[in-house]
Design an enzyme around this catalytic site. Structure first.
Site, PDB file in Angstrom:
ATOM      1  N   HIS A  18       0.846  -1.198   0.000  1.00  0.00           N
ATOM      2  CA  HIS A  18       0.000   0.000   0.000  1.00  0.00           C
ATOM      3  C   HIS A  18       0.872   1.235   0.000  1.00  0.00           C
ATOM      4  O   HIS A  18       2.101   1.141   0.059  1.00  0.00           O
ATOM      5  CB  HIS A  18      -1.010  -0.021   1.151  1.00  0.00           C
ATOM      6  CG  HIS A  18      -0.430   0.083   2.526  1.00  0.00           C
ATOM      7  ND1 HIS A  18       0.393  -0.873   3.078  1.00  0.00           N
ATOM      8  CD2 HIS A  18      -0.569   1.052   3.482  1.00  0.00           C
ATOM      9  CE1 HIS A  18       0.730  -0.505   4.308  1.00  0.00           C
ATOM     10  NE2 HIS A  18       0.169   0.661   4.570  1.00  0.00           N
ATOM     11  N   HIS A  69       4.730  -4.781  10.688  1.00  0.00           N
ATOM     12  CA  HIS A  69       5.079  -4.088  11.936  1.00  0.00           C
ATOM     13  C   HIS A  69       5.211  -5.073  13.097  1.00  0.00           C
ATOM     14  O   HIS A  69       4.509  -6.081  13.151  1.00  0.00           O
ATOM     15  CB  HIS A  69       4.009  -3.050  12.318  1.00  0.00           C
ATOM     16  CG  HIS A  69       3.982  -1.856  11.426  1.00  0.00           C
ATOM     17  ND1 HIS A  69       4.784  -0.755  11.620  1.00  0.00           N
ATOM     18  CD2 HIS A  69       3.245  -1.587  10.314  1.00  0.00           C
ATOM     19  CE1 HIS A  69       4.543   0.149  10.676  1.00  0.00           C
ATOM     20  NE2 HIS A  69       3.608  -0.333   9.863  1.00  0.00           N
ATOM     21  N   ASP A 110       5.871   4.572   5.133  1.00  0.00           N
ATOM     22  CA  ASP A 110       6.710   3.563   5.782  1.00  0.00           C
ATOM     23  C   ASP A 110       6.650   2.230   5.038  1.00  0.00           C
ATOM     24  O   ASP A 110       7.125   1.202   5.546  1.00  0.00           O
ATOM     25  CB  ASP A 110       6.317   3.389   7.260  1.00  0.00           C
ATOM     26  CG  ASP A 110       4.899   2.919   7.463  1.00  0.00           C
ATOM     27  OD1 ASP A 110       3.991   3.422   6.771  1.00  0.00           O
ATOM     28  OD2 ASP A 110       4.674   2.022   8.299  1.00  0.00           O
ATOM     29  N   HIS A 111       6.108   2.249   3.819  1.00  0.00           N
ATOM     30  CA  HIS A 111       6.085   1.044   2.969  1.00  0.00           C
ATOM     31  C   HIS A 111       6.670   1.312   1.586  1.00  0.00           C
ATOM     32  O   HIS A 111       7.082   0.370   0.906  1.00  0.00           O
ATOM     33  CB  HIS A 111       4.649   0.499   2.860  1.00  0.00           C
ATOM     34  CG  HIS A 111       4.093   0.103   4.196  1.00  0.00           C
ATOM     35  ND1 HIS A 111       3.997  -1.200   4.600  1.00  0.00           N
ATOM     36  CD2 HIS A 111       3.687   0.863   5.254  1.00  0.00           C
ATOM     37  CE1 HIS A 111       3.524  -1.232   5.852  1.00  0.00           C
ATOM     38  NE2 HIS A 111       3.341   0.003   6.268  1.00  0.00           N
ATOM     39  N   HIS A 160      -7.466  -0.844   5.593  1.00  0.00           N
ATOM     40  CA  HIS A 160      -6.447   0.090   6.111  1.00  0.00           C
ATOM     41  C   HIS A 160      -6.298   1.246   5.112  1.00  0.00           C
ATOM     42  O   HIS A 160      -6.328   2.415   5.485  1.00  0.00           O
ATOM     43  CB  HIS A 160      -5.153  -0.679   6.302  1.00  0.00           C
ATOM     44  CG  HIS A 160      -3.981   0.130   6.759  1.00  0.00           C
ATOM     45  ND1 HIS A 160      -3.912   0.688   8.015  1.00  0.00           N
ATOM     46  CD2 HIS A 160      -2.814   0.462   6.137  1.00  0.00           C
ATOM     47  CE1 HIS A 160      -2.751   1.332   8.130  1.00  0.00           C
ATOM     48  NE2 HIS A 160      -2.075   1.218   7.007  1.00  0.00           N
ATOM     49  N   HIS A 213       1.412   3.935   1.997  1.00  0.00           N
ATOM     50  CA  HIS A 213       1.963   4.713   3.120  1.00  0.00           C
ATOM     51  C   HIS A 213       3.490   4.813   3.040  1.00  0.00           C
ATOM     52  O   HIS A 213       4.168   3.873   2.624  1.00  0.00           O
ATOM     53  CB  HIS A 213       1.527   4.102   4.452  1.00  0.00           C
ATOM     54  CG  HIS A 213       0.074   4.373   4.763  1.00  0.00           C
ATOM     55  ND1 HIS A 213      -0.663   3.569   5.603  1.00  0.00           N
ATOM     56  CD2 HIS A 213      -0.752   5.367   4.351  1.00  0.00           C
ATOM     57  CE1 HIS A 213      -1.902   4.062   5.688  1.00  0.00           C
ATOM     58  NE2 HIS A 213      -1.977   5.140   4.933  1.00  0.00           N
ATOM     59  N   ASP A 234      -0.113  -3.912   6.232  1.00  0.00           N
ATOM     60  CA  ASP A 234      -0.782  -3.412   7.444  1.00  0.00           C
ATOM     61  C   ASP A 234      -2.246  -3.862   7.497  1.00  0.00           C
ATOM     62  O   ASP A 234      -3.087  -3.171   8.087  1.00  0.00           O
ATOM     63  CB  ASP A 234      -0.733  -1.875   7.492  1.00  0.00           C
ATOM     64  CG  ASP A 234       0.661  -1.336   7.762  1.00  0.00           C
ATOM     65  OD1 ASP A 234       1.583  -2.135   8.001  1.00  0.00           O
ATOM     66  OD2 ASP A 234       0.816  -0.098   7.717  1.00  0.00           O
TER      67      ASP A 234
HETATM   68 FE    FE Z   1       2.748   0.750   8.129  1.00  0.00          FE
HETATM   69 ZN    ZN Z   2       0.062   1.623   6.545  1.00  0.00          ZN
END
Ligand code: FE
Ligand code: ZN
Length: 256
Positions: free
Chosen positions: A57, A172, A61-62, A115, A59, A134
């Site tokens: 996805h 995570h 942090d990905h 999400h 975001h 996530d």
């Molecule tokens: Fe994340």
């Molecule tokens: Zn995420």
């Protein structure tokens, strides 16, 4: 037949990036590279060349390492067709039920909105590996930033139906705090209580609790258990519709 070699790299505060390597072909993918450098280090340690970047996805942090890794290696970026405009450098657009080859290893794509609306998961059946970003966490699930509880529950049911031996590689390390919440939903689940003791022991030694077998998630993760009567009772909704119970569990976790 291709069994992947899987490297788990802890990055940032609590993210995991995975580097997966198909020994038969040399194909190598970084899954949700939040940052580039630790991936580069892993590649050079093993003498692997990056051929793919797989995103679950959009975001930061990905996808944060996408462009630097692509620039350095020429790797093809694979991501959700429904979210192509938010995946930096995307080359290959995929969607629900499609499969693609990482060298000789087949991956199935599963749409798992909730999400985010364009969230996807990658399942490598021969390696019993599910990379679910996530959506599903060990003892938890992602927050509903873009989708509805109904969508997320439907997505989790898809993941829950995969084979028992599937290992859940989530993005995570949230397991210990998820465990504290899970205990409030199911006080009498003996398997959950046993698992929490194991998790606390592992985290006490700074060991990862990820991946975990799907069969264990099914038996202990409250977010996969909203259709079980004891869980419905546990959140004060005996007899309620599963999606409604899921929404209540998610609401309680948000406030926990
Ligand atoms: Fe994340
Ligand atoms: Zn995420």
């Amino acid at each position: 037949m291709a069994k992947l070699q899987i490297e788990q790299i802890p990055v940032l505060r609590d993210n995991y990036v995975y580097v997966v390597h198909d020994p038969a072909s040399g194909a190598t993918a970084a899954i949700d590279p939040a940052v580039a450098e630790p991936v580069e280090e892993c590649l050079s340690t093993h003498g692997w060349r990056l051929t793919h970047i797989l995103n679950t996805h959009h975001h930061d942090d990905h996808i944060g390492g996408n462009l630097a890794l692509k620039r350095a290696s020429g790797a093809k970026v694979v991501g959700a067709r429904h979210d192509a405009q938010r995946i930096p450098g995307i080359d290959v657009e995929v969607g629900d039920g499609e499969s693609f080859l990482l060298g000789t290893a087949a991956a199935m794509v599963i749409d798992v909105p909730g999400h985010t609306v364009g969230h996807i998961a990658y399942w490598f059946p021969e390696s019993h590996a599910l990379f679910c970003g996530d959506t599903l966490f060990c003892l938890g699930c992602g927050r509903l930033f873009e989708g509805t509880a109904e969508q997320m529950w439907a997505s989790l049911l898809k993941l829950r139906s995969l084979p028992d031996e599937t290992m859940v590689y989530c993005a995570h390390e949230y397991t210990q705090s998820n465990a504290r919440f899970a205990r409030t939903v199911e006080r009498d689940n003996a398997e959950l209580i046993g698992r929490i003791a194991e998790i606390d022991a592992r985290r006490g030694r700074r060991l990862p609790t990820v991946p975990a077998p799907l069969a264990v998630e099914r038996a202990t993760n409250p977010f996969l258990r909203a259709d079980i009567e004891s869980v419905k009772k546990g959140v004060g909704l005996p007899g309620a519709d599963a999606a409604r119970v899921f929404a209540e569990i998610r609401r309680r976790k948000d406030a926990f």
